[in-house]
Every structure is written in structure tokens, then in C-alpha cells.
Design a protein around this motif. Structure first.
Motif, PDB file in Angstrom:
ATOM      1  N   ARG A 195      26.061 -19.726  18.638  1.00  0.00           N
ATOM      2  CA  ARG A 195      24.838 -19.471  17.882  1.00  0.00           C
ATOM      3  C   ARG A 195      25.118 -19.600  16.391  1.00  0.00           C
ATOM      4  NH1 ARG A 195      25.022 -17.448  22.640  1.00  0.00           N
ATOM      5  NH2 ARG A 195      23.153 -17.010  23.857  1.00  0.00           N
ATOM      6  N   ASP A 196      24.063 -19.873  15.653  1.00  0.00           N
ATOM      7  CA  ASP A 196      24.200 -20.064  14.205  1.00  0.00           C
ATOM      8  C   ASP A 196      24.012 -18.721  13.496  1.00  0.00           C
ATOM      9  OD1 ASP A 196      24.536 -21.226  11.758  1.00  0.00           O
ATOM     10  OD2 ASP A 196      22.623 -22.293  11.758  1.00  0.00           O
ATOM     11  N   ILE A 197      25.025 -17.860  13.624  1.00  0.00           N
ATOM     12  CA  ILE A 197      24.991 -16.538  12.983  1.00  0.00           C
ATOM     13  C   ILE A 197      25.662 -16.666  11.619  1.00  0.00           C
ATOM     14  CG2 ILE A 197      25.686 -14.129  13.150  1.00  0.00           C
ATOM     15  CD1 ILE A 197      25.666 -14.458  16.201  1.00  0.00           C
ATOM     16  N   ILE A 198      24.894 -16.404  10.574  1.00  0.00           N
ATOM     17  CA  ILE A 198      25.361 -16.569   9.200  1.00  0.00           C
ATOM     18  C   ILE A 198      26.344 -15.471   8.809  1.00  0.00           C
ATOM     19  CG2 ILE A 198      24.626 -16.788   6.792  1.00  0.00           C
ATOM     20  CD1 ILE A 198      23.617 -19.027   8.746  1.00  0.00           C
ATOM     21  N   GLY A 199      26.065 -14.260   9.201  1.00  0.00           N
ATOM     22  CA  GLY A 199      26.921 -13.119   8.907  1.00  0.00           C
ATOM     23  C   GLY A 199      26.566 -11.984   9.844  1.00  0.00           C
ATOM     24  N   ARG A 200      27.509 -11.096  10.042  1.00  0.00           N
ATOM     25  CA  ARG A 200      27.302  -9.984  10.969  1.00  0.00           C
ATOM     26  C   ARG A 200      27.725  -8.701  10.274  1.00  0.00           C
ATOM     27  NH1 ARG A 200      30.326 -11.897  14.339  1.00  0.00           N
ATOM     28  NH2 ARG A 200      28.929 -12.726  15.905  1.00  0.00           N
ATOM     29  N   ALA A 201      26.825  -7.714  10.264  1.00  0.00           N
ATOM     30  CA  ALA A 201      27.142  -6.386   9.746  1.00  0.00           C
ATOM     31  C   ALA A 201      27.129  -5.420  10.923  1.00  0.00           C
ATOM     32  CB  ALA A 201      26.113  -5.955   8.705  1.00  0.00           C
ATOM     33  N   ILE A 202      28.206  -4.665  11.060  1.00  0.00           N
ATOM     34  CA  ILE A 202      28.301  -3.671  12.123  1.00  0.00           C
ATOM     35  C   ILE A 202      28.224  -2.299  11.485  1.00  0.00           C
ATOM     36  CG2 ILE A 202      29.691  -2.748  14.011  1.00  0.00           C
ATOM     37  CD1 ILE A 202      31.051  -5.510  14.214  1.00  0.00           C
ATOM     38  N   LEU A 203      27.199  -1.530  11.867  1.00  0.00           N
ATOM     39  CA  LEU A 203      27.040  -0.166  11.365  1.00  0.00           C
ATOM     40  C   LEU A 203      27.775   0.796  12.286  1.00  0.00           C
ATOM     41  CD1 LEU A 203      23.247  -0.053  10.461  1.00  0.00           C
ATOM     42  CD2 LEU A 203      25.160   0.137   8.879  1.00  0.00           C
ATOM     43  N   VAL A 204      28.633   1.628  11.703  1.00  0.00           N
ATOM     44  CA  VAL A 204      29.389   2.620  12.468  1.00  0.00           C
ATOM     45  C   VAL A 204      29.193   3.998  11.842  1.00  0.00           C
ATOM     46  CG1 VAL A 204      31.108   0.922  13.238  1.00  0.00           C
ATOM     47  CG2 VAL A 204      31.515   2.227  11.141  1.00  0.00           C
ATOM     48  N   LYS A 205      29.551   5.033  12.611  1.00  0.00           N
ATOM     49  CA  LYS A 205      29.376   6.397  12.098  1.00  0.00           C
ATOM     50  C   LYS A 205      30.668   7.182  12.003  1.00  0.00           C
ATOM     51  CE  LYS A 205      28.433   8.580  16.520  1.00  0.00           C
ATOM     52  NZ  LYS A 205      27.577   9.419  17.284  1.00  0.00           N
ATOM     53  N   SER A 206      31.749   6.672  12.583  1.00  0.00           N
ATOM     54  CA  SER A 206      32.984   7.454  12.615  1.00  0.00           C
ATOM     55  C   SER A 206      34.196   6.543  12.444  1.00  0.00           C
ATOM     56  CB  SER A 206      33.095   8.196  13.945  1.00  0.00           C
ATOM     57  OG  SER A 206      33.259   7.273  15.003  1.00  0.00           O
ATOM     58  N   LEU A 207      35.310   7.169  12.174  1.00  0.00           N
ATOM     59  CA  LEU A 207      36.556   6.426  12.046  1.00  0.00           C
ATOM     60  C   LEU A 207      36.920   5.731  13.353  1.00  0.00           C
ATOM     61  CD1 LEU A 207      39.029   5.554  10.458  1.00  0.00           C
ATOM     62  CD2 LEU A 207      40.099   7.733  11.076  1.00  0.00           C
ATOM     63  N   SER A 208      36.711   6.399  14.476  1.00  0.00           N
ATOM     64  CA  SER A 208      37.062   5.780  15.758  1.00  0.00           C
ATOM     65  C   SER A 208      36.205   4.552  16.040  1.00  0.00           C
ATOM     66  CB  SER A 208      36.952   6.792  16.900  1.00  0.00           C
ATOM     67  OG  SER A 208      35.632   7.265  17.021  1.00  0.00           O
ATOM     68  N   SER A 209      34.906   4.608  15.716  1.00  0.00           N
ATOM     69  CA  SER A 209      34.062   3.422  15.939  1.00  0.00           C
ATOM     70  C   SER A 209      34.395   2.320  14.940  1.00  0.00           C
ATOM     71  CB  SER A 209      32.576   3.777  15.921  1.00  0.00           C
ATOM     72  OG  SER A 209      32.210   4.407  14.736  1.00  0.00           O
ATOM     73  N   ARG A 210      34.827   2.682  13.731  1.00  0.00           N
ATOM     74  CA  ARG A 210      35.267   1.684  12.754  1.00  0.00           C
ATOM     75  C   ARG A 210      36.527   0.974  13.261  1.00  0.00           C
ATOM     76  NH1 ARG A 210      34.740   0.111   7.546  1.00  0.00           N
ATOM     77  NH2 ARG A 210      33.122   1.615   7.116  1.00  0.00           N
ATOM     78  N   LEU A 211      37.466   1.738  13.808  1.00  0.00           N
ATOM     79  CA  LEU A 211      38.687   1.145  14.347  1.00  0.00           C
ATOM     80  C   LEU A 211      38.389   0.226  15.525  1.00  0.00           C
ATOM     81  CD1 LEU A 211      41.086   4.214  14.152  1.00  0.00           C
ATOM     82  CD2 LEU A 211      41.143   2.159  12.715  1.00  0.00           C
ATOM     83  N   PHE A 212      37.475   0.648  16.408  1.00  0.00           N
ATOM     84  CA  PHE A 212      37.084  -0.194  17.538  1.00  0.00           C
ATOM     85  C   PHE A 212      36.447  -1.492  17.041  1.00  0.00           C
ATOM     86  CE2 PHE A 212      33.973  -1.744  20.580  1.00  0.00           C
ATOM     87  CZ  PHE A 212      34.792  -1.971  21.678  1.00  0.00           C
ATOM     88  N   ALA A 213      35.546  -1.397  16.068  1.00  0.00           N
ATOM     89  CA  ALA A 213      34.882  -2.591  15.526  1.00  0.00           C
ATOM     90  C   ALA A 213      35.898  -3.529  14.885  1.00  0.00           C
ATOM     91  CB  ALA A 213      33.813  -2.189  14.515  1.00  0.00           C
ATOM     92  N   HIS A 214      36.848  -2.970  14.149  1.00  0.00           N
ATOM     93  CA  HIS A 214      37.892  -3.774  13.514  1.00  0.00           C
ATOM     94  C   HIS A 214      38.732  -4.487  14.574  1.00  0.00           C
ATOM     95  CE1 HIS A 214      40.608  -5.041  10.388  1.00  0.00           C
ATOM     96  NE2 HIS A 214      41.627  -4.582  11.098  1.00  0.00           N
ATOM     97  N   PHE A 215      39.099  -3.780  15.621  1.00  0.00           N
ATOM     98  CA  PHE A 215      39.856  -4.375  16.725  1.00  0.00           C
ATOM     99  C   PHE A 215      39.059  -5.507  17.373  1.00  0.00           C
ATOM    100  CE2 PHE A 215      40.616  -4.516  21.322  1.00  0.00           C
ATOM    101  CZ  PHE A 215      41.955  -4.884  21.337  1.00  0.00           C
ATOM    102  N   TYR A 216      37.760  -5.278  17.623  1.00  0.00           N
ATOM    103  CA  TYR A 216      36.901  -6.292  18.246  1.00  0.00           C
ATOM    104  C   TYR A 216      36.851  -7.558  17.395  1.00  0.00           C
ATOM    105  CZ  TYR A 216      32.778  -8.575  20.164  1.00  0.00           C
ATOM    106  OH  TYR A 216      31.915  -9.498  20.696  1.00  0.00           O
ATOM    107  N   ILE A 217      36.708  -7.387  16.091  1.00  0.00           N
ATOM    108  CA  ILE A 217      36.628  -8.534  15.179  1.00  0.00           C
ATOM    109  C   ILE A 217      37.935  -9.326  15.212  1.00  0.00           C
ATOM    110  CG2 ILE A 217      36.500  -9.201  12.736  1.00  0.00           C
ATOM    111  CD1 ILE A 217      34.672  -6.663  12.393  1.00  0.00           C
ATOM    112  N   LYS A 218      39.041  -8.644  15.076  1.00  0.00           N
ATOM    113  CA  LYS A 218      40.347  -9.323  15.028  1.00  0.00           C
ATOM    114  C   LYS A 218      40.728  -9.951  16.371  1.00  0.00           C
ATOM    115  CE  LYS A 218      41.297  -8.527  10.781  1.00  0.00           C
ATOM    116  NZ  LYS A 218      41.172  -9.589   9.812  1.00  0.00           N
ATOM    117  N   PHE A 219      40.506  -9.223  17.454  1.00  0.00           N
ATOM    118  CA  PHE A 219      40.935  -9.688  18.764  1.00  0.00           C
ATOM    119  C   PHE A 219      40.108 -10.876  19.250  1.00  0.00           C
ATOM    120  CE2 PHE A 219      40.875  -9.541  23.436  1.00  0.00           C
ATOM    121  CZ  PHE A 219      42.237  -9.663  23.692  1.00  0.00           C
ATOM    122  N   ASN A 220      38.811 -10.906  18.930  1.00  0.00           N
ATOM    123  CA  ASN A 220      37.917 -11.936  19.452  1.00  0.00           C
ATOM    124  C   ASN A 220      37.706 -13.111  18.503  1.00  0.00           C
ATOM    125  OD1 ASN A 220      37.034 -10.913  22.144  1.00  0.00           O
ATOM    126  ND2 ASN A 220      36.548  -9.150  20.880  1.00  0.00           N
TER     127      ASN A 220
END
Length: 140
Positions: free
Chosen positions: A91-116
Motif C-alpha cells: 500500500r502507498d502509506i506515506i508515514g505511520r504514527a503509532i500512539l502508545v501509552k506506556s513504556l512496554s507498548s513503546r518497546l513492543f512498537a519499536h520491536f515491531y518496526i525493527k523486526f518487520n
């Protein structure tokens, strides 16, 4: 109806908003597609496909930035994560912003970005206004 959408388990509330079992997807504003993940959502492969079909139905093949509101408590299967990363690259996704509320969800999002190895620029935010401002700054 598009063949990919036949049998999908979502209901369309209005022309610009689609509710699936796990998320609400709609235009936040022009060129910013928003996905709010529901509290307690359990996103498996089938639900991942339904959510991406909803993206396609709303965006109609146009480019967009994506606001993923992941501030709820939810789960996703490995198959769903892999499928989403692979299919979003088409898909033609220009940019993606992920909203998180905690350190654990930030770490999960960071892992998802790097791993995928996501194909669009992705940033993680705690502040919704800053996320929207960043998405607005992306070139469409």
C-alpha cells in the motif's frame, strides 16, 4: 462490492468509517487514515485481513498516512503481525504514527518496526497532537 471484501466480518457504519471486530477505521482528516484498536482486541490472521480490507475500502487505492492508536490493551498473533507487515508494504502509506501509552507498548512498537522492516517511515508517539502534526508534515 470488491471481491476481497466478500464475507469480511465488518459492518460499515457510514461511508468513511468501518467498524471491524477489533478496530474502528476512518479518515481522521484528509490523507490521514486512523485505526483505533478496541480494548481487549485479539487480532488474529483473519482479523488482520479484515482490518486491511477496511483500509482498502476507505482509501480506494489512494496514498495516505496512517495513525495507529494502540493505547488500549490488546493482543496480536505472530501470523497477524507478519501478514500485516507484508501486506502494508503493498500500500502507498506515506508515514505511520503509532500512539502508545506506556513504556512496554513503546518497546513492543519499536520491536515491531525493527523486526518487520516497515516500508514507510514510522514514528512512535505518546502525544496525539504531535503525532497528527508529524503526519501532516509528510508529503502526499
Amino acid at each position: 462490492m470488491n471481491d476481497r471484501l466478500k464475507g469480511a466480518s465488518f459492518k460499515q457504519k457510514e461511508t468513511t468509517k468501518i467498524q471491524t471486530k477489533t478496530a474502528e477505521i476512518y479518515w481522521e482528516e484528509s490523507n490521514i487514515l486512523r485505526m483505533n484498536i478496541m480494548e481487549g482486541a485479539d487480532i488474529d490472521l483473519n482479523e488482520s485481513k479484515n482490518n486491511l480490507n477496511a483500509f482498502d475500502a476507505i482509501s480506494q487505492g489512494n496514498s495516505y498516512s496512517l495513525m495507529l492508536d494502540a493505547r488500549t490493551n490488546w493482543n496480536t498473533s505472530k501470523e497477524a503481525r507478519e501478514y500485516t507487515a507484508k501486506e502494508e508494504s503493498k500500500r502507498d502509506i506515506i508515514g505511520r504514527a503509532i500512539l502508545v501509552k506506556s513504556l512496554s507498548s513503546r518497546l513492543f512498537a519499536h520491536f515491531y518496526i525493527k523486526f518487520n522492516h516497515l516500508h514507510s517511515t514510522t514514528r512512535i508517539f505518546n502525544n496525539e497532537e504531535k503525532a497528527i502534526a508529524w503526519l501532516r508534515s509528510r508529503k502526499h
